[in-house]
Design an enzyme around this catalytic site. Sequence first.
Site, mmCIF file in Angstrom:
data_model
loop_
_atom_site.group_PDB
_atom_site.id
_atom_site.type_symbol
_atom_site.label_atom_id
_atom_site.label_comp_id
_atom_site.label_asym_id
_atom_site.label_seq_id
_atom_site.Cartn_x
_atom_site.Cartn_y
_atom_site.Cartn_z
ATOM 1 N N SER A 38 -6.407 -1.999 5.369
ATOM 2 C CA SER A 38 -6.325 -2.143 6.965
ATOM 3 C C SER A 38 -5.027 -1.629 7.207
ATOM 4 O O SER A 38 -4.892 -1.252 8.380
ATOM 5 C CB SER A 38 -6.700 -3.219 7.286
ATOM 6 O OG SER A 38 -5.887 -4.355 6.887
ATOM 7 N N GLU A 39 -4.008 -1.708 6.396
ATOM 8 C CA GLU A 39 -2.516 -1.513 6.764
ATOM 9 C C GLU A 39 -2.452 0.154 6.972
ATOM 10 O O GLU A 39 -1.371 0.452 7.080
ATOM 11 C CB GLU A 39 -1.621 -1.970 5.748
ATOM 12 C CG GLU A 39 -1.730 -3.683 6.256
ATOM 13 C CD GLU A 39 -0.535 -4.328 5.350
ATOM 14 O OE1 GLU A 39 -0.223 -4.176 4.456
ATOM 15 O OE2 GLU A 39 -0.095 -5.296 5.713
ATOM 16 N N ASN A 44 0.832 -1.193 -0.082
ATOM 17 C CA ASN A 44 -0.013 0.040 0.043
ATOM 18 C C ASN A 44 0.972 1.163 0.014
ATOM 19 O O ASN A 44 2.137 1.367 0.640
ATOM 20 C CB ASN A 44 -0.985 -0.092 1.288
ATOM 21 C CG ASN A 44 -0.615 -0.637 2.453
ATOM 22 O OD1 ASN A 44 0.358 -0.142 3.107
ATOM 23 N ND2 ASN A 44 -1.092 -1.946 2.607
HETATM 24 ZN ZN LIG Z 1 2.076 -6.176 4.069
#
Ligand SMILES: [Zn+2]
Length: 278
Positions: free
Chosen positions: A72-73, A27
Site C-alpha cells: 500500500s506504501e 518496500n
Molecule cells: Zn514503512
Amino acid sequence: MPNAAEDICEIGRRLYSRGFTAANDGNISMRLDQERILCTPTMTSKGFMNPDDLCVVDMDGEQISGHKRRSSEVKLHLEIYRQREDVNSVVHCHPPHATAFAVAREAIPQCVLPEVEIFLGEVPIAKYETPGSQAFSNSVVPYVKHCNVIVLANHGTVSFGTTPELAFWYTDILDAYCKVLLLAQPLGPLQYIPDDKCKELLTYKQEWGYSDLRIYGPDAGCNVCGHQSFRGHWKEANVDRRAFADRQETASANSNVSLSSADIERIAEKVVAKLKTQ
Ligand SMILES: [Zn+2]
C-alpha cells in the site's frame, strides 16, 4: 525486465541484513518506463524475495501484474516518481538509528561529517501521516525536489536515486551518520566543521555535479551550517533541536565572546521553557 527484478531482490537482501526492515517492513521500487513501476509485494520479507514475487503497477497504483499484492506504501513511491523525472528507484525502510531521530523528531545536525555533507546535505523530516494514505504520500512533497533522502516522522526513511543501488546508499549513509551522532551524544556537545571549511565542501560538491540548496537556494553562500532550508516546516512536523545544540549555541559555549542581547533573550526563553517542563 529480469535485471530490474534481480536488482530489487538484491537491495531487499541488503536492507534485511543491515536490520533496516524487520519482518515484512519496507518496500523498494523501480521505474520500468513512463507508465509502469516494478515494486515489492506486501506481507513478504524483503530479505528473501524472488524476482517473480514482484508486482508491476501503473502510475495510479493499479496492479498490472504479479501474483502477490503490491504494498500500500507504493503510493509514496509514485508521488516521488511524479515529482522527480530523474529518479528511477525508491527505497523505503525503517533503519533504527535514523528512525530514532524520526520518533524524537530531532532535526538532523549539519556540518559534522564531510561525506554526509557531500552525499546528503540537509536532511528534512516530513510530518507524520498514516502510512498508505494520500496525506502520507503528500507529506514528502515540500522536500522531494531538494534532497535524496527524507526522514518520515514516527515511521522511517525514504530515499531515491537513478538506480536502486544509489537509492539504498543514501539510506545507508544516513543511518550510519545517525548511529555516529547517537554514539557521540553522551561524550559531550558536537564539534562542528567551521563554516569556511563547509564552503570548501560545497565547492567540491558543485564540481562533482551534486545539487544542494546551500549552493543554489535563495540563501546560497550565507552561513552554510545555519542555513536550514527546511526550517520553515519544522513547526508543522514538530521538529526541533532538543538533543543536539545547534552550531551557534555550541560555538558560544566554547568561546569567551560576549553574547548579544538577542542571544541572551533566546537562551533565557529556552531556560524558562525547560524549567516549565520540570
Ligand atoms: Zn514503512
